[in-house]
Design a protein around this motif. Structure first.
Motif, PDB file in Angstrom:
ATOM      1  N   SER A  93       5.953  18.409   1.268  1.00 27.17           N
ATOM      2  CA  SER A  93       6.081  17.119   1.952  1.00 27.17           C
ATOM      3  C   SER A  93       7.230  17.177   2.938  1.00 27.17           C
ATOM      4  CB  SER A  93       6.318  15.997   0.948  1.00 27.17           C
ATOM      5  OG  SER A  93       7.580  16.166   0.312  1.00 27.17           O
ATOM      6  N   PHE A  94       7.215  16.254   3.901  1.00 26.00           N
ATOM      7  CA  PHE A  94       8.369  16.101   4.764  1.00 26.00           C
ATOM      8  C   PHE A  94       9.509  15.468   3.962  1.00 26.00           C
ATOM      9  CE2 PHE A  94       5.187  16.412   8.175  1.00 26.00           C
ATOM     10  CZ  PHE A  94       5.833  17.325   9.004  1.00 26.00           C
ATOM     11  N   PRO A  95      10.755  15.722   4.368  1.00 26.64           N
ATOM     12  CA  PRO A  95      11.895  15.140   3.637  1.00 26.64           C
ATOM     13  C   PRO A  95      11.804  13.619   3.546  1.00 26.64           C
ATOM     14  CG  PRO A  95      12.651  16.814   5.192  1.00 26.64           C
ATOM     15  CD  PRO A  95      11.182  16.602   5.472  1.00 26.64           C
ATOM     16  N   ASN A  96      12.257  13.115   2.406  1.00 23.78           N
ATOM     17  CA  ASN A  96      12.407  11.677   2.155  1.00 23.78           C
ATOM     18  C   ASN A  96      11.089  10.932   1.978  1.00 23.78           C
ATOM     19  OD1 ASN A  96      15.360  11.733   2.523  1.00 23.78           O
ATOM     20  ND2 ASN A  96      14.866  12.123   4.666  1.00 23.78           N
ATOM     21  N   ALA A  97       9.989  11.650   1.769  1.00 17.23           N
ATOM     22  CA  ALA A  97       8.700  10.969   1.606  1.00 17.23           C
ATOM     23  C   ALA A  97       8.694  10.056   0.380  1.00 17.23           C
ATOM     24  CB  ALA A  97       7.570  12.001   1.511  1.00 17.23           C
ATOM     25  N   ILE A  98       9.091  10.584  -0.760  1.00 18.10           N
ATOM     26  CA  ILE A  98       9.082   9.794  -1.995  1.00 18.10           C
ATOM     27  C   ILE A  98      10.059   8.628  -1.899  1.00 18.10           C
ATOM     28  CG2 ILE A  98       9.600   9.816  -4.464  1.00 18.10           C
ATOM     29  CD1 ILE A  98       7.007  11.210  -3.878  1.00 18.10           C
ATOM     30  N   GLU A  99      11.250   8.902  -1.405  1.00 19.03           N
ATOM     31  CA  GLU A  99      12.266   7.846  -1.296  1.00 19.03           C
ATOM     32  C   GLU A  99      11.792   6.720  -0.388  1.00 19.03           C
ATOM     33  OE1 GLU A  99      14.387  11.746  -2.119  1.00 19.03           O
ATOM     34  OE2 GLU A  99      12.695  11.067  -0.885  1.00 19.03           O
ATOM     35  N   MET A 100      11.142   7.092   0.705  1.00 18.42           N
ATOM     36  CA  MET A 100      10.629   6.089   1.642  1.00 18.42           C
ATOM     37  C   MET A 100       9.549   5.234   0.993  1.00 18.42           C
ATOM     38  SD  MET A 100       7.666   5.624   3.642  1.00 18.42           S
ATOM     39  CE  MET A 100       7.027   7.287   3.838  1.00 18.42           C
ATOM     40  N   LEU A 101       8.601   5.872   0.309  1.00 20.27           N
ATOM     41  CA  LEU A 101       7.529   5.132  -0.350  1.00 20.27           C
ATOM     42  C   LEU A 101       8.078   4.240  -1.464  1.00 20.27           C
ATOM     43  CD1 LEU A 101       4.849   7.977  -0.544  1.00 20.27           C
ATOM     44  CD2 LEU A 101       4.781   5.965   0.950  1.00 20.27           C
ATOM     45  N   GLU A 102       9.069   4.740  -2.182  1.00 19.37           N
ATOM     46  CA  GLU A 102       9.709   3.934  -3.232  1.00 19.37           C
ATOM     47  C   GLU A 102      10.337   2.678  -2.643  1.00 19.37           C
ATOM     48  OE1 GLU A 102      10.079   3.845  -6.423  1.00 19.37           O
ATOM     49  OE2 GLU A 102       9.462   5.804  -7.196  1.00 19.37           O
ATOM     50  N   GLU A 103      11.007   2.821  -1.512  1.00 17.32           N
ATOM     51  CA  GLU A 103      11.660   1.665  -0.901  1.00 17.32           C
ATOM     52  C   GLU A 103      10.634   0.647  -0.429  1.00 17.32           C
ATOM     53  OE1 GLU A 103      14.857   0.418   2.569  1.00 17.32           O
ATOM     54  OE2 GLU A 103      14.771   2.480   1.834  1.00 17.32           O
ATOM     55  N   LEU A 104       9.562   1.117   0.202  1.00 18.12           N
ATOM     56  CA  LEU A 104       8.538   0.182   0.667  1.00 18.12           C
ATOM     57  C   LEU A 104       7.864  -0.514  -0.510  1.00 18.12           C
ATOM     58  CD1 LEU A 104       6.806   2.085   3.620  1.00 18.12           C
ATOM     59  CD2 LEU A 104       8.764   0.532   3.659  1.00 18.12           C
ATOM     60  N   LYS A 105       7.585   0.241  -1.554  1.00 17.16           N
ATOM     61  CA  LYS A 105       6.975  -0.353  -2.745  1.00 17.16           C
ATOM     62  C   LYS A 105       7.905  -1.409  -3.336  1.00 17.16           C
ATOM     63  CE  LYS A 105       5.050   0.929  -7.272  1.00 17.16           C
ATOM     64  NZ  LYS A 105       4.796   2.062  -8.209  1.00 17.16           N
ATOM     65  N   GLY A 106       9.223  -1.117  -3.339  1.00 16.42           N
ATOM     66  CA  GLY A 106      10.198  -2.075  -3.859  1.00 16.42           C
ATOM     67  C   GLY A 106      10.291  -3.340  -3.034  1.00 16.42           C
ATOM     68  N   ARG A 107       9.876  -3.263  -1.771  1.00 12.57           N
ATOM     69  CA  ARG A 107       9.860  -4.433  -0.901  1.00 12.57           C
ATOM     70  C   ARG A 107       8.514  -5.143  -0.938  1.00 12.57           C
ATOM     71  NH1 ARG A 107      13.778  -5.103   2.702  1.00 12.57           N
ATOM     72  NH2 ARG A 107      12.370  -6.197   4.129  1.00 12.57           N
ATOM     73  N   SER A 108       7.647  -4.738  -1.873  1.00 13.23           N
ATOM     74  CA  SER A 108       6.312  -5.325  -2.057  1.00 13.23           C
ATOM     75  C   SER A 108       5.431  -5.151  -0.825  1.00 13.23           C
ATOM     76  CB  SER A 108       6.424  -6.816  -2.424  1.00 13.23           C
ATOM     77  OG  SER A 108       7.127  -6.969  -3.648  1.00 13.23           O
ATOM     78  N   ILE A 109       5.622  -4.039  -0.121  1.00 16.09           N
ATOM     79  CA  ILE A 109       4.742  -3.687   0.991  1.00 16.09           C
ATOM     80  C   ILE A 109       3.525  -2.973   0.424  1.00 16.09           C
ATOM     81  CG2 ILE A 109       4.511  -2.324   3.102  1.00 16.09           C
ATOM     82  CD1 ILE A 109       6.402  -4.667   3.424  1.00 16.09           C
ATOM     83  N   SER A 110       2.333  -3.442   0.751  1.00 17.27           N
ATOM     84  CA  SER A 110       1.120  -2.760   0.317  1.00 17.27           C
ATOM     85  C   SER A 110       0.990  -1.444   1.082  1.00 17.27           C
ATOM     86  CB  SER A 110      -0.110  -3.634   0.576  1.00 17.27           C
ATOM     87  OG  SER A 110      -0.045  -4.828  -0.171  1.00 17.27           O
ATOM     88  N   LEU A 111       0.559  -0.406   0.387  1.00 19.25           N
ATOM     89  CA  LEU A 111       0.527   0.929   0.980  1.00 19.25           C
ATOM     90  C   LEU A 111      -0.887   1.495   0.975  1.00 19.25           C
ATOM     91  CD1 LEU A 111       3.736   2.435  -0.674  1.00 19.25           C
ATOM     92  CD2 LEU A 111       3.514   1.415   1.601  1.00 19.25           C
TER      93      LEU A 111
END
Length: 225
Positions: A93-111
């Protein structure tokens, strides 16, 4: 107000260039009995040239390699099966993929995720990256019967998430399949820079995935664009 973020896979979340190289190095070593007469770097470089970043399917690529390098006792089908079975073990994966998805999920952004390619093959790669559980919807072109840049595949993803185009943002690396297609139905777009293209007409441009959450936070502010 952004309610959903949708992603491309290859070149956006999956570092395809690094993954392909890692796989080819392993394939060369595992099949060295039949490939050892070829210089390793020559094998990797020629494969990369022939497959055109995934736009030429591997049966043709491997047949060309067999002809050019005079590979004996292995067929293009043998090498293709090896690719299909083993590529998933080399996904990067590209760097920070998991961290980025975790942050968006924590903001209740649908993915959501939309990718061209073969269904099982692409799902194996998604799962290998450990990102499958973050997405409420994953659309793979083979299973959908349509592929990007057809706007219908974007609309299906949005309908699955229950959001409107103007409530969503799409992140991808390809100027036509990703950016132009998403914008054509009214989505905001983020171009993840790819050196293959000089400039892409997108709403936002990023170098790395860590830049996505700040963009979405900005878009939560009324009249921000």
């Amino acid at each position: 107000m952004i309610k959903a973020a949708l992603f491309d896979l290859d070149g956006t979340l999956l570092n395809r260039d690094a993954s392909v190289r890692k796989f080819l190095m392993n394939q060369y070593e595992r099949l060295n009995k039949w490939l050892g007469h070829i210089q390793k770097e020559a094998y990797i470089v020629r494969f990369t040239e022939l497959e055109c970043r995934g736009y030429v399917w591997k049966d043709k690529v491997y047949q060309q390699l067999i002809d050019e390098f005079k590979i004996k006792e292995l067929s293009s089908d043998d090498l293709l099966k090896d690719y299909v079975n083993y590529f998933k073990y080399h996904c990067v994966s590209f760097p920070n993929a998991i961290e980025m998805l975790e942050e968006l999920k924590g903001r209740s952004i649908s993915l959501g995720l939309i990718t061209n390619g073969l269904g099982t093959f692409q799902m194996n790669n998604i799962m290998a990256l450990g990102i499958d559980t973050y997405f409420q919807t994953i659309l793979v072109s083979e299973w959908e019967g349509i592929k990007k840049p057809n706007p219908e595949i974007f609309n299906r993803a949005l309908n699955s998430l229950g959001v409107q185009p103007n409530e969503s943002i799409y992140i991808g690396d390809h100027p036509d399949n990703d950016i132009r297609a998403a914008r054509s139905i009214g989505m905001l777009s983020v171009w993840k820079i790819d050196a293959q293209w000089d400039h892409v007409d997108s709403d936002f441009t990023i170098q790395g995935l860590e830049e996505i959450p700040p963009i979405i936070r900005t878009l939560s502010v009324p009249n921000c664009i």
